[in-house]
Motif scaffolding. Structure first.
Motif, PDB file in Angstrom:
ATOM      1  N   ASN A  98       0.796  -1.250  -0.068  1.00 40.15           N
ATOM      2  CA  ASN A  98      -0.088   0.028   0.076  1.00 40.15           C
ATOM      3  C   ASN A  98       0.942   1.197  -0.032  1.00 40.15           C
ATOM      4  N   GLY A  99       2.151   1.121  -0.505  1.00 43.02           N
ATOM      5  CA  GLY A  99       2.989   2.513  -0.380  1.00 43.02           C
ATOM      6  C   GLY A  99       3.279   2.841   1.157  1.00 43.02           C
ATOM      7  N   GLY A 100       3.721   3.799   1.399  1.00 42.41           N
ATOM      8  CA  GLY A 100       4.174   4.398   2.593  1.00 42.41           C
ATOM      9  C   GLY A 100       5.453   5.407   2.616  1.00 42.41           C
ATOM     10  N   THR A 101       5.693   5.902   3.758  1.00 43.66           N
ATOM     11  CA  THR A 101       6.879   6.730   4.028  1.00 43.66           C
ATOM     12  C   THR A 101       7.565   6.544   5.158  1.00 43.66           C
ATOM     13  N   ALA A 117       4.690   5.868   8.218  1.00 47.34           N
ATOM     14  CA  ALA A 117       3.255   5.641   8.035  1.00 47.34           C
ATOM     15  C   ALA A 117       2.906   4.892   6.590  1.00 47.34           C
ATOM     16  N   ARG A 118       1.909   4.194   6.769  1.00 49.38           N
ATOM     17  CA  ARG A 118       1.408   3.674   5.443  1.00 49.38           C
ATOM     18  C   ARG A 118      -0.019   3.676   5.502  1.00 49.38           C
ATOM     19  N   THR A 119      -0.374   4.565   4.550  1.00 49.25           N
ATOM     20  CA  THR A 119      -1.823   4.882   4.144  1.00 49.25           C
ATOM     21  C   THR A 119      -2.573   5.282   5.666  1.00 49.25           C
ATOM     22  N   ASP A 120      -1.673   6.205   6.215  1.00 44.26           N
ATOM     23  CA  ASP A 120      -2.133   7.196   7.470  1.00 44.26           C
ATOM     24  C   ASP A 120      -2.093   6.234   8.600  1.00 44.26           C
ATOM     25  N   VAL A 121      -1.520   4.931   8.624  1.00 45.42           N
ATOM     26  CA  VAL A 121      -1.372   4.152   9.738  1.00 45.42           C
ATOM     27  C   VAL A 121       0.008   4.188  10.120  1.00 45.42           C
ATOM     28  N   PRO A 122       0.322   4.554  11.471  1.00 46.03           N
ATOM     29  CA  PRO A 122       1.947   4.539  11.769  1.00 46.03           C
ATOM     30  C   PRO A 122       2.438   3.034  11.863  1.00 46.03           C
ATOM     31  N   VAL A 123       3.547   2.939  11.240  1.00 47.42           N
ATOM     32  CA  VAL A 123       4.065   1.514  11.142  1.00 47.42           C
ATOM     33  C   VAL A 123       5.724   1.731  11.399  1.00 47.42           C
ATOM     34  N   SER A 124       6.445   0.627  11.779  1.00 48.44           N
ATOM     35  CA  SER A 124       7.724   0.683  11.921  1.00 48.44           C
ATOM     36  C   SER A 124       8.548  -0.360  11.242  1.00 48.44           C
ATOM     37  N   TRP A 125       9.498  -0.359  10.747  1.00 48.28           N
ATOM     38  CA  TRP A 125      10.664  -1.419   9.890  1.00 48.28           C
ATOM     39  C   TRP A 125      11.675  -1.460  10.742  1.00 48.28           C
ATOM     40  N   VAL A 126      12.104  -2.761  10.839  1.00 48.82           N
ATOM     41  CA  VAL A 126      13.598  -3.019  11.327  1.00 48.82           C
ATOM     42  C   VAL A 126      14.301  -3.292  10.289  1.00 48.82           C
ATOM     43  N   LEU A 127      15.329  -2.664  10.189  1.00 49.86           N
ATOM     44  CA  LEU A 127      16.231  -2.733   9.217  1.00 49.86           C
ATOM     45  C   LEU A 127      17.607  -3.323   9.404  1.00 49.86           C
ATOM     46  N   TRP A 128      18.287  -4.326   8.802  1.00 50.44           N
ATOM     47  CA  TRP A 128      19.269  -4.853   9.076  1.00 50.44           C
ATOM     48  C   TRP A 128      20.101  -4.529   7.872  1.00 50.44           C
ATOM     49  N   LEU A 129      21.274  -3.581   8.140  1.00 55.61           N
ATOM     50  CA  LEU A 129      22.084  -3.137   7.157  1.00 55.61           C
ATOM     51  C   LEU A 129      23.439  -3.824   6.869  1.00 55.61           C
ATOM     52  N   GLY A 130      23.777  -4.888   7.784  1.00 55.53           N
ATOM     53  CA  GLY A 130      25.196  -5.429   7.603  1.00 55.53           C
ATOM     54  C   GLY A 130      24.970  -6.699   6.800  1.00 55.53           C
ATOM     55  N   GLU A 131      26.156  -7.562   6.711  1.00 57.49           N
ATOM     56  CA  GLU A 131      26.221  -8.416   5.680  1.00 57.49           C
ATOM     57  C   GLU A 131      25.329  -9.789   6.125  1.00 57.49           C
TER      58      GLU A 131
END
Length: 131
Positions: A98-101, A117-131
């Motif tokens: 649904n897209g988001g920012t 947020a995704r479609t006006d709903v707060p969300v969080s993403w956990v990102l692992w940037l390492g190898e």
């Protein structure tokens, strides 16, 4: 120094200061990246077309920035930008239905967390940037 359209977001990393500013609220979206090695002068090092980055932080020896991509008609997609030196940036769009920012980012003991947020709903993403 004129950083562009908006108030820049700043981050200090290993010997480099980074300032990111959105260049416009209109289409096409773009973010301008400036870097300084502490000599009281700034250099325009990159223009990231198609994205509006809203937060940048140091992470390890480099930087992580988050925001949204306007590459798809009618909606934005969350995007993460990483850089080892503050000058060359790698953009990764997160796949969502649904897209988001993404609006903010933080480093934790186990990785990187981004919120937004995704479609006006707060969300969080956990990102692992390492190898």
């Amino acid at each position: 120094m004129d950083f562009g359209f908006s108030r820049p977001e700043f981050a200090a990393g290993a010997g480099v200061l980074v300032a990111m500013a959105k260049t416009s609220t209109e289409q096409p979206a773009a973010t301008t990246v400036h870097a300084s090695s502490g000599r009281l002068s700034w250099e325009n090092v990159a223009v990231l077309d198609g994205v509006r980055l809203s937060a940048v932080i140091p992470e390890g020896a480099g930087f992580v920035a988050v925001g949204a991509s306007d590459k798809r008609a009618g909606r934005s997609e969350p995007v993460v930008a990483t850089s080892a030196d503050g000058t060359a940036w790698d953009l990764r769009e997160l796949e969502t239905e649904n897209g988001g920012t993404l609006t903010d980012v933080a480093v934790t003991a186990t990785g990187v967390v981004a919120v937004g947020a995704r479609t006006d709903v707060p969300v969080s993403w956990v990102l692992w940037l390492g190898e």
